[in-house]
Design a protein around this motif. Structure first.
Motif, short mmCIF file in Angstrom:
data_model
loop_
_atom_site.label_atom_id
_atom_site.label_comp_id
_atom_site.label_asym_id
_atom_site.label_seq_id
_atom_site.Cartn_x
_atom_site.Cartn_y
_atom_site.Cartn_z
N ALA A 1 105.32 36.71 55.34
CA ALA A 1 104.77 38.17 55.78
C ALA A 1 103.47 38.38 55.17
O ALA A 1 102.81 39.03 55.72
N LYS A 2 103.29 38.12 54.07
CA LYS A 2 101.89 38.54 53.13
C LYS A 2 100.79 37.90 53.90
O LYS A 2 99.83 38.70 53.84
N ILE A 3 100.83 36.69 54.32
CA ILE A 3 99.70 36.14 54.98
C ILE A 3 99.24 36.84 56.13
O ILE A 3 98.14 37.00 56.34
N SER A 4 100.14 37.30 57.21
CA SER A 4 100.08 38.08 58.20
C SER A 4 99.12 39.39 57.87
O SER A 4 98.22 39.65 58.46
N TYR A 5 100.01 40.11 57.09
CA TYR A 5 99.26 41.27 56.63
C TYR A 5 97.99 41.35 55.87
O TYR A 5 96.89 41.88 56.32
N VAL A 6 97.59 40.23 55.06
CA VAL A 6 96.64 40.32 54.18
C VAL A 6 95.40 39.64 54.83
O VAL A 6 94.19 40.16 54.70
N THR A 7 95.53 38.75 55.99
CA THR A 7 94.51 38.47 56.82
C THR A 7 94.00 39.31 57.77
O THR A 7 92.84 39.68 57.87
N GLN A 8 95.04 40.25 58.22
CA GLN A 8 94.56 41.48 58.95
C GLN A 8 93.91 42.30 58.42
O GLN A 8 92.84 42.84 58.82
N LEU A 9 94.19 42.61 57.10
CA LEU A 9 93.59 43.76 56.15
C LEU A 9 92.40 43.23 55.90
O LEU A 9 91.32 44.05 56.02
N LEU A 10 92.40 41.95 55.58
CA LEU A 10 90.81 41.39 54.95
C LEU A 10 89.84 41.30 56.16
O LEU A 10 88.55 41.50 56.17
N ASP A 11 90.36 41.23 57.49
CA ASP A 11 89.55 41.00 58.73
C ASP A 11 88.80 42.44 58.71
O ASP A 11 87.63 42.47 59.13
N GLY A 12 89.75 43.30 58.70
CA GLY A 12 89.12 44.80 58.94
C GLY A 12 88.00 45.13 57.82
O GLY A 12 87.09 45.94 58.05
N ILE A 13 88.47 44.76 56.48
CA ILE A 13 87.63 45.09 55.46
C ILE A 13 86.37 44.41 55.47
O ILE A 13 85.02 44.85 55.40
N ALA A 14 86.36 42.89 56.02
CA ALA A 14 85.04 42.24 56.26
C ALA A 14 84.39 42.83 57.46
O ALA A 14 83.01 43.05 57.35
N ARG A 15 84.83 43.22 58.33
CA ARG A 15 84.16 44.19 59.42
C ARG A 15 83.31 45.34 58.98
O ARG A 15 82.03 45.42 59.19
N SER A 16 83.95 45.93 58.27
CA SER A 16 83.45 47.32 57.78
C SER A 16 82.27 46.91 56.75
O SER A 16 81.30 47.76 56.74
N ALA A 17 82.60 45.77 56.13
CA ALA A 17 81.37 45.44 54.97
C ALA A 17 80.39 44.61 55.63
O ALA A 17 79.52 44.13 54.79
#
Length: 235
Positions: A176-192
């Motif tokens: 479960a953590k891989i699905s969540y963390v990759t989605q979270l990081l994708d959003g962070i990366a887009r914002s930054a």
């Protein structure tokens, strides 16, 4: 809802004056951007970082506008959107948020009034995404002052997000953590605007979706996160 906020009248330069908003978003960096946008617009913002916390907020506080991230740590924001869209009385404006443009269809199908794509940075576009759904009595009188200002969130929030990601990546392995963390990081990366980090997150998500070994991808992504924490920002 604050009675004082309700009595305030929107103006041409602060068109969201009198509006109270709740953002349901787990990224501090994305929330900081929204805080600045609301501040510039005259709106008051509160934050919940999960569906559970959003429910607690909504039990005691009724916002005019709610902005819900699709990917949350304890479930899908789509479920929260659907619940609020069917509620009576209904929150005036329900918006879905995601860095994945393909999520817009699902957001609208769930019953949202609109969709905001990450990164959320342009002041005029942010104001328009809310104003277009508000009733006439909440609109600013006369012509609106349109600003093309782009806000830049504090990188402290970016680093806080990366510390959170690092903590998750270093926990015992779970699917479960891989699905969540990759989605979270994708959003962070887009914002930054951190393309390399976003690409690494997508690569790990692709490995996970096909059932391939993710050990190398997790290690590589963890190393990139640690490098950015040490550097104090995107590389």
């Amino acid at each position: 809802m604050d009675d004082f906020m309700l009595k305030q009248t929107p103006t041409s330069d602060r068109p969201l004056l009198g509006i109270t908003a709740l953002v349901v978003e787990d990224s501090l960096f994305a929330c900081e951007a929204l805080r600045l946008l609301c501040q510039r617009s005259g709106a008051r913002l509160r934050r919940a970082d999960s569906i559970e916390h959003a429910r607690k907020h909504l039990g005691v506080y009724r916002p005019c506008v709610i902005m819900i991230d699709v990917g949350l740590p304890d479930g899908s924001g789509l479920d929260l959107i659907a619940m609020l869209a069917a509620a009576s009385p209904r929150i005036e404006v329900i918006l879905g948020i995601s860095g994945d443009l393909d999520a817009e269809h699902d957001v609208m199908e769930a019953g949202a009034d609109g969709f905001i794509a990450k990164p959320i940075a342009n002041l005029a576009a942010f104001q328009d995404s809310i104003l277009r759904h508000l009733p006439a009595h909440r609109q600013p009188p006369g012509p609106r002052m349109v600003s093309n200002e782009t806000i830049n969130p504090d990188l402290v929030a970016y680093r806080d997000d990366l510390h959170h990601v690092s903590e998750i990546l270093n926990r015992p392995k779970s699917t479960a953590k891989i699905s969540y963390v990759t989605q979270l990081l994708d959003g962070i990366a887009r914002s930054a605007q951190d393309d390399a980090l976003g690409k690494a997150a997508k690569s790990l998500a692709a490995l996970h979706s096909t059932g391939d070994d993710t050990t190398g991808g997790v290690t590589a992504l963890s190393d990139m996160v640690e490098q950015r924490i040490a550097a104090g920002g995107p590389l």
